[in-house]
Design a protein around this motif. Structure first.
Motif, PDB file in Angstrom:
ATOM      1  N   ASN A  27      -0.214  10.142  -2.783  1.00  0.00           N
ATOM      2  CA  ASN A  27      -1.473  10.858  -2.989  1.00  0.00           C
ATOM      3  C   ASN A  27      -1.738  11.088  -4.460  1.00  0.00           C
ATOM      4  OD1 ASN A  27      -2.012  10.961  -0.354  1.00  0.00           O
ATOM      5  ND2 ASN A  27      -1.666  13.168  -0.097  1.00  0.00           N
ATOM      6  N   ASN A  61     -15.440   7.275  -4.463  1.00  0.00           N
ATOM      7  CA  ASN A  61     -14.529   6.488  -3.652  1.00  0.00           C
ATOM      8  C   ASN A  61     -13.099   6.624  -4.160  1.00  0.00           C
ATOM      9  OD1 ASN A  61     -13.436   4.619  -1.936  1.00  0.00           O
ATOM     10  ND2 ASN A  61     -15.095   3.135  -2.226  1.00  0.00           N
ATOM     11  N   ARG A  62     -12.187   7.052  -3.228  1.00  0.00           N
ATOM     12  CA  ARG A  62     -10.777   7.188  -3.606  1.00  0.00           C
ATOM     13  C   ARG A  62     -10.071   5.849  -3.468  1.00  0.00           C
ATOM     14  NH1 ARG A  62     -10.232  11.768  -6.190  1.00  0.00           N
ATOM     15  NH2 ARG A  62     -12.483  11.806  -6.310  1.00  0.00           N
ATOM     16  N   MET A  87       0.838  -1.203   0.000  1.00  0.00           N
ATOM     17  CA  MET A  87       0.000   0.000   0.000  1.00  0.00           C
ATOM     18  C   MET A  87       0.871   1.251   0.000  1.00  0.00           C
ATOM     19  SD  MET A  87      -3.426  -0.035  -0.031  1.00  0.00           S
ATOM     20  CE  MET A  87      -3.753  -1.649   0.632  1.00  0.00           C
ATOM     21  N   SER A 139      -5.225   7.516 -10.192  1.00  0.00           N
ATOM     22  CA  SER A 139      -6.007   6.287 -10.326  1.00  0.00           C
ATOM     23  C   SER A 139      -7.506   6.560 -10.200  1.00  0.00           C
ATOM     24  CB  SER A 139      -5.534   5.287  -9.273  1.00  0.00           C
ATOM     25  OG  SER A 139      -6.610   4.689  -8.620  1.00  0.00           O
ATOM     26  N   ALA A 140      -7.842   7.366  -9.140  1.00  0.00           N
ATOM     27  CA  ALA A 140      -9.256   7.651  -8.925  1.00  0.00           C
ATOM     28  C   ALA A 140      -9.840   8.417 -10.098  1.00  0.00           C
ATOM     29  CB  ALA A 140      -9.444   8.442  -7.628  1.00  0.00           C
ATOM     30  N   ARG A 166     -10.892  15.235  -0.035  1.00  0.00           N
ATOM     31  CA  ARG A 166     -10.926  16.392   0.847  1.00  0.00           C
ATOM     32  C   ARG A 166     -11.967  17.404   0.472  1.00  0.00           C
ATOM     33  NH1 ARG A 166      -4.524  17.089   1.541  1.00  0.00           N
ATOM     34  NH2 ARG A 166      -4.692  16.114  -0.477  1.00  0.00           N
ATOM     35  N   ARG A 198      -8.868   8.206 -13.191  1.00  0.00           N
ATOM     36  CA  ARG A 198      -9.052   7.301 -14.325  1.00  0.00           C
ATOM     37  C   ARG A 198     -10.292   6.412 -14.114  1.00  0.00           C
ATOM     38  NH1 ARG A 198      -4.002   3.796 -16.001  1.00  0.00           N
ATOM     39  NH2 ARG A 198      -3.205   5.769 -16.803  1.00  0.00           N
ATOM     40  N   VAL A 199     -10.398   5.901 -12.865  1.00  0.00           N
ATOM     41  CA  VAL A 199     -11.564   5.067 -12.559  1.00  0.00           C
ATOM     42  C   VAL A 199     -12.854   5.852 -12.819  1.00  0.00           C
ATOM     43  CG1 VAL A 199     -12.844   3.938 -10.699  1.00  0.00           C
ATOM     44  CG2 VAL A 199     -10.396   3.566 -10.935  1.00  0.00           C
ATOM     45  N   ARG A 206      -9.107   2.364  -4.395  1.00  0.00           N
ATOM     46  CA  ARG A 206      -9.137   1.689  -5.694  1.00  0.00           C
ATOM     47  C   ARG A 206      -9.909   0.368  -5.622  1.00  0.00           C
ATOM     48  NH1 ARG A 206      -6.705   2.292 -10.500  1.00  0.00           N
ATOM     49  NH2 ARG A 206      -5.715   0.514 -11.491  1.00  0.00           N
ATOM     50  N   ARG A 255       1.440   3.903  -1.720  1.00  0.00           N
ATOM     51  CA  ARG A 255       0.895   4.665  -2.828  1.00  0.00           C
ATOM     52  C   ARG A 255       0.873   6.139  -2.449  1.00  0.00           C
ATOM     53  NH1 ARG A 255      -4.226   1.968  -5.050  1.00  0.00           N
ATOM     54  NH2 ARG A 255      -2.690   0.462  -5.758  1.00  0.00           N
ATOM     55  N   ASP A 263      -0.588   9.342  -6.980  1.00  0.00           N
ATOM     56  CA  ASP A 263      -1.002   8.084  -7.606  1.00  0.00           C
ATOM     57  C   ASP A 263      -2.498   7.823  -7.374  1.00  0.00           C
ATOM     58  OD1 ASP A 263       1.321   7.472  -8.733  1.00  0.00           O
ATOM     59  OD2 ASP A 263       1.946   5.951  -7.269  1.00  0.00           O
ATOM     60  N   THR A 264      -2.883   7.993  -6.115  1.00  0.00           N
ATOM     61  CA  THR A 264      -4.279   7.751  -5.767  1.00  0.00           C
ATOM     62  C   THR A 264      -5.207   8.642  -6.570  1.00  0.00           C
ATOM     63  OG1 THR A 264      -3.542   7.269  -3.539  1.00  0.00           O
ATOM     64  CG2 THR A 264      -5.914   7.603  -3.866  1.00  0.00           C
ATOM     65  N   GLU A 265      -4.837   9.897  -6.656  1.00  0.00           N
ATOM     66  CA  GLU A 265      -5.687  10.829  -7.392  1.00  0.00           C
ATOM     67  C   GLU A 265      -5.736  10.479  -8.871  1.00  0.00           C
ATOM     68  OE1 GLU A 265      -7.810  13.088  -6.337  1.00  0.00           O
ATOM     69  OE2 GLU A 265      -7.264  12.301  -4.346  1.00  0.00           O
ATOM     70  N   TYR A 285      -1.648  10.552   3.539  1.00  0.00           N
ATOM     71  CA  TYR A 285      -2.989  10.922   3.076  1.00  0.00           C
ATOM     72  C   TYR A 285      -4.009   9.880   3.532  1.00  0.00           C
ATOM     73  CZ  TYR A 285      -6.811  11.359  -0.247  1.00  0.00           C
ATOM     74  OH  TYR A 285      -8.026  11.458  -0.814  1.00  0.00           O
ATOM     75  N   ASP A 340      -5.719  -3.185  -7.339  1.00  0.00           N
ATOM     76  CA  ASP A 340      -5.417  -2.347  -6.184  1.00  0.00           C
ATOM     77  C   ASP A 340      -3.935  -2.508  -5.815  1.00  0.00           C
ATOM     78  OD1 ASP A 340      -6.140  -0.616  -3.995  1.00  0.00           O
ATOM     79  OD2 ASP A 340      -5.892  -2.385  -2.704  1.00  0.00           O
ATOM     80  N   TRP A 341      -3.481  -3.760  -5.972  1.00  0.00           N
ATOM     81  CA  TRP A 341      -2.095  -4.072  -5.620  1.00  0.00           C
ATOM     82  C   TRP A 341      -1.140  -3.583  -6.702  1.00  0.00           C
ATOM     83  CZ3 TRP A 341       0.760  -7.532  -8.670  1.00  0.00           C
ATOM     84  CH2 TRP A 341       2.057  -7.853  -8.193  1.00  0.00           C
ATOM     85  N   ASP A 368       0.826  -1.558  -9.457  1.00  0.00           N
ATOM     86  CA  ASP A 368       1.206  -0.163  -9.678  1.00  0.00           C
ATOM     87  C   ASP A 368       0.371   0.394 -10.830  1.00  0.00           C
ATOM     88  OD1 ASP A 368       2.397   2.253 -10.253  1.00  0.00           O
ATOM     89  OD2 ASP A 368       4.417   1.493  -9.773  1.00  0.00           O
ATOM     90  N   VAL A 369      -0.220   1.545 -10.618  1.00  0.00           N
ATOM     91  CA  VAL A 369      -1.127   2.116 -11.606  1.00  0.00           C
ATOM     92  C   VAL A 369      -0.459   2.256 -12.965  1.00  0.00           C
ATOM     93  CG1 VAL A 369      -2.588   4.098 -12.130  1.00  0.00           C
ATOM     94  CG2 VAL A 369      -2.273   3.367  -9.775  1.00  0.00           C
TER      95      VAL A 369
END
Lengths: 641, 381
Positions: A5, B312-313, A1, A11-12, B381, A14-15, B315, A3, A7-9, B3, B135-136, B138-139
């Protein structure tokens, strides 16, 4: 995990984008689904609704009530009776054999019926009612009805079936109905859907067959809702159809019954009673007869074998189908032909020496010793053959035939009975066509005494007698009215003949029955105002004259007798044939006399009508007759729609 | 402070989670289930205990399962994904070995109290394992060919097993459900182009293999496709289902024949009227209005899933939500298309309406995951 921020953004983000795409595709597909629903349920709804109705709604034919047949007094001859039957439904019964066993404790049911029922149940769907037994009494039906709680799946039921209340009396006239067969269907060109109903009853013989179209009626229908398995869920509506037309015949049941009973004393006989003025056939009798009711349900093979194997031919309607040599009953017509052609005068005499010689052949008179000099009246009275041999040579066959045809010999009458025969009235052209041979004078001599090629049915002889009596060209009729509309009397206009000549013939016939030397004197009627005029006939089956008692039944002579009465005001004409019964005056004349008397009285005649020395014999004879007394007028005559 | 930790604090805990459940989604599910009860009552000819009551009991059990799963944090379920997948796979192999034969295909494992369809279970497990995988992963590697292969294998294994049963409908659902997760995870458009081309190729292969020794589908599956293409060709044989279904559906008209008044289903013209073809009865009895309403409620459920995923953030949570939502969508879309003659008869039930235990339970468990992901979502946020 691990990851970030960012990356998360990423990814989110793109999703989110991809899910928007996915959602759009899904909405698009859902839109197609909705559009399809709209197409089917709104645009094409009517079409599908129609298909749905076709799916679930079946038409079932309803057999209309068959038209009834009545006699001239409204006594039913053919009616539709309630057929009480017991039916079983397998799925309601559960254990079928146990249910049937319980039923058998209540009412009698044969082993064969049980066997047939079990066989049929096995073949059918579980919800189809199967008939266990039919033609039951009301008591049986009631016994089952009150016990239905204890009899699962077994219910009493009522249907309609043809019934002939007078049974054998009208077996040949009315005929019978039977279940329609493939053979029937192949023969008749009729697209009436009723014929497709299994076991639908159609007329097989007689009036039932000839008036099938009127009697049957129009099919009704009911619309029923069925499920996919064909089970009936409910009835939506029904149209009862049009019941068949009722017929009224000219026959009179008491007389018919007496005629049948009287004929039955002979082995094989037939008689026709005809109203001289209207042509009404008041009785058409045959012996032996059979029970037409047996045919309605389908006759058993052994019963049918008994009927067809019987040498007295009970199934034949001899009165109209049988073609016999008329014998001496034909002599009236020969006399008329001679008188009309001017080749015989009323007071002329001819010498009978016992035979006539023609070439090297001798034609004998029945009286070997000869009659001596005979005038016309005497020739009829004593039935002299030589007199007629002479007339035949004078007149010739063609003029005899022409005259005879005016009296119905050789004519096929349009009557609603099976196989009505035309008989044969030969002439020169006929023989040429039939045999390719020339007519010979010997043929004329034979024809003159009603032998040889001449063949006629009892019906034709009755018509002949009626025409002689009335002087009209009256035609026989069997149907008095159809659906209440009277059928017209045909032929009441006078014959194209010299009335004086006819009177001579009648006088001769009077002499036959009422003078001491007459061949019919033994069977005379003595009662005032009922006197009868007749003529006997004996037609040979074999060409050699022998003593009837010495030969087997099949080779004995046919006895015939025709008559009308009362002499001065003719009402009825009767013709009788007793097959192989011997001489006409001994075998047929008494029968004809009894029938005539019954017809004139409308009931069993009083003994006073008979010659005094016959009364004892007649009383004994009447006592031996098995006459019907229960002529019930129609109780269930249908009210017309 | 990461985060992640920062946002975790905003995730509700304890019984307060109940307040954060996606209640509108639940209400929509209840609405669909109730429509199902009504229809089951109707096709049973007004009998509640034939199908409607058992279905209610199962729905109650399903609801309980859903709430239970929803209360457990979504990351626990992420950790369970591998186990769920392997168990489902093992069960699928199990039906091959010891399955009970039902409706002509081996699909059930008899658990004593209920008959479990492992293929149903797999629909959820596959979505979980794929979501966990992405989720695991890498994007940046998502579209890397090496990393595209494992999910394809994950999809292929159960699909092949299900095809062997044979259950064409479930196989299609697995491929499309799994594909949806991969699509949402961001696999490059190139692959989708190739996949579509491959799909067309496969269809061609399937048809050209017919009658040859290497025939790819069973005869009855070919017949179903034939029937789909031309239902009138054999109206009393294999085309019977679809012809009768269309007649019943179309005869509903605008407002239908009325509740319990549908003649076609009542008179048994419809096959499997309480399972795969139940939508037909609904459409016949409630007409266009009723059918479109149900469709709208279904779409509502899918929309709520998509909206929830977009918020939802996390993944895994987002992908599971989308995967379950899509699976649900595929269920009703394929079923409706099937009964309306737009798709071959492949044996896919109408979700939450058709009578059937495992499909309902598994779907409710799936929505438990959706709810869990919703409650435990990472809020921006």
């Amino acid at each position: 995990m691990k990851r970030t921020n960012r990356d998360t953004e990423t990814s989110a983000g793109r999703v989110t984008r991809r899910s928007l795409v996915l959602g759009s595709v899904q909405l698009g597909i859902a839109g197609v689904l909705g559009w399809r629903m709209q197409q089917m349920q709104v645009e094409q709804a009517d079409q599908f609704r129609l298909l749905a109705e076709e799916n679930r709604i079946n038409m079932r034919l309803l057999a209309p009530a068959r038209g009834m047949i009545f006699d001239r007094n409204g006594i039913p001859l053919a009616e539709n009776s309630q057929n009480y039957r017991i039916v079983i439904v397998r799925e309601d019964a559960g254990d079928v054999e146990a249910a049937l066993e319980k039923l058998r404790q209540l009412i009698y049911i044969g082993d064969d019926e049980i066997e047939r029922t079990l066989k049929e149940i096995a073949r059918r769907s579980s919800f189809v009612p199967v008939t266990v037994t039919d033609q039951r009494s009301w008591d049986d039906l009631a016994a089952v009805a009150v016990n239905t709680p204890a009899l699962p799946g077994i219910t009493p039921d009522v249907g309609l079936t043809r019934n002939y209340p007078l049974g054998p009396d009208y077996a040949h006239v009315v005929g019978y109905v039977g279940p329609v067969s493939d053979y029937d269907l192949s023969k008749i060109d009729d697209d009436d859907p009723l014929l497709q109903i299994p076991k639908f009853q159609i007329g097989k013989t007689g009036v039932e067959q000839k008036y099938e179209h009127d009697l049957r009626g129009k099919a009704g229908a009911k619309r029923i809702e069925v499920n996919a398995a064909g089970r009936v869920m409910r009835e939506l509506d029904r149209d009862e159809g049009v019941p068949g037309t009722d017929l009224q015949l000219t026959v009179e049941s008491k007389l018919q019954n007496f005629t049948e009973a009287r004929l039955a004393l002979g082995l094989s006989a037939a008689a026709v009673v005809m109203d001289v003025q209207t042509g009404d056939l008041v009785a058409v009798g045959n012996a032996p007869t059979f029970d037409p009711n047996k045919f309605v349900r389908g006759i058993s093979v052994s019963d049918y074998g008994d009927l067809t194997g019987n040498k007295y031919r009970p199934l034949a309607n001899k009165a109209v189908q049988g073609a016999y040599p008329p014998g001496s009953t034909f002599k009236m017509l020969v006399s008329l032909a001679a008188l009309e052609s001017g080749l015989l005068s009323s007071d002329e005499t001819i010498y009978c020496g016992g035979y006539t010689e023609l070439g090297n052949r001798r034609f004998h008179c029945w009286k070997r010793g000869g009659h001596g000099r005979m005038n016309l009246e005497q020739s009829l009275q004593q039935s002299c053959d030589v007199f007629y041999y002479e007339l035949a040579q004078r007149v010739g066959i063609d003029r005899i035939a022409e005259q005879a045809r005016k009296f119905g010999i050789g004519e096929e009458f349009d009557l609603p009975m099976s196989a009505v025969t035309s008989g044969v009235m030969p002439d020169k052209a006929w023989k040429r066509e039939r045999y390719g041979q020339e007519w010979r004078v010997g043929d004329s001599l034979n024809a003159a005494i009603g032998q040889g090629y001449v063949l006629s049915s009892p019906l034709q002889l009755a018509v002949m007698t009626a025409r002689i009596a009335s002087g009209t060209r009256i035609k026989p009729r069997l149907v008095k009215s159809i659906d209440g509309v009277e059928t017209p009397v045909v032929g009441a206009e006078p014959l194209d003949l010299n009335e004086g000549h006819l009177r001579l013939i009648r006088k001769g016939m009077y002499a036959v029955s009422n003078t001491g030397r007459g061949t019919g004197y033994g069977s005379r009627i003595e009662r005032e105002g009922f006197t009868m005029a007749g003529k006997s006939g004996t037609s040979q089956v074999r060409s050699v004259v022998v003593n009837n008692a010495d030969v087997p039944w099949e080779e004995r002579d046919h006895g015939l007798f025709v008559c009308y009465a009362p002499y001065d005001n003719p009402k009825y004409a009767v013709s009788v044939i007793v097959e192989h019964g011997g001489g006409g005056s001994s075998a047929a004349a008494p029968v004809a006399r009894d029938i005539m008397l019954f017809a004139l009285h409308g009931e069993l005649p009083p003994l006073e009508s008979y010659p005094s020395n016959d009364r004892g014999k007649i009383e004994e004879l009447f006592a031996g007759l098995d006459l019907r007394s229960d002529f019930r007028p129609s109780e269930n005559r249908r009210s017309r729609v | 402070m990461s985060y992640l930790e920062n946002n975790l604090k905003r995730v509700p805990t304890g019984l307060s989670k109940v307040l954060y459940l996606n209640w509108p989604l639940f209400l929509l599910l209840c609405a669909v289930a109730c429509a199902g009860f009504l229809m089951l009552y109707s096709v049973a000819g007004g009998s509640i205990d034939r199908w409607a009551e058992p279905q209610m009991e199962r729905f109650a059990v399903g609801c309980a399962a859903m709430f239970l799963i929803a209360m457990v944090p979504i990351w626990f379920w992420r950790n369970m994904a591998g186990l769920a997948y392997l168990t489902s796979l093992a069960l699928l192999v199990g039906v091959e070995v010891a399955g009970t034969v039902g409706m002509g295909a081996q699909r059930w494992i008899d658990l004593g109290f209920m008959r479990l369809q492992p293929s149903e279970l797999m629909k959820i497990a596959l979505v979980m394992i794929l979501a966990a995988y992405y989720d695991w992963l890498d994007v940046k590697k998502v579209s890397n060919p090496i990393w595209v292969i494992p999910p394809l294998i994950l999809i292929a294994l159960p699909t092949l097993l299900v095809l062997k049963q044979p259950d064409l409908g479930t196989a299609l659902l697995l491929i499309m459900g799994g594909g949806a997760v991969m699509f949402c995870a961001g696999v490059s458009w190139w692959y989708w182009g190739i996949a579509i081309a491959g799909g067309v190729g496969t269809v061609t292969a399937v048809f050209s293999s017919r009658g040859t020794p290497w025939q790819l589908l069973k005869d009855y599956q070919y017949r179903r496709i034939d029937t789909f293409l031309d239902p009138a060709s054999d109206p009393l044989g294999s085309g019977y289902h679809i012809t009768q279904s269309k007649i019943a559906l179309g005869s509903g008209g605008w407002t239908g024949r009325g509740f319990m008044q549908g003649t076609q289903s009542r008179l048994n013209f419809l096959p499997e009227k309480h399972t795969d073809f139940i939508f037909t009865t609904l459409a016949e009895e409630f007409g266009f209005v009723g059918a479109v309403s149900l469709l709208a409620v279904y779409i509502g459920i899918v929309v709520f899933c998509i909206v929830s995923a977009m918020q939802n953030r996390d993944r895994f949570g987002a992908l599971v939500t989308l995967g379950i939502g899509t699976t649900f969508f595929l269920f009703f879309a394929v079923n409706m298309a099937m009964v309306m003659g737009l798709a071959p008869v492949v044996g896919v039930p109408l979700p939450l309406v058709s009578y059937g235990g495992s499909a309902m339970l598994v779907l409710m468990c799936g929505f438990g995951l959706v709810q869990s992901a919703h409650v435990h979502r990472l809020r921006s946020r």
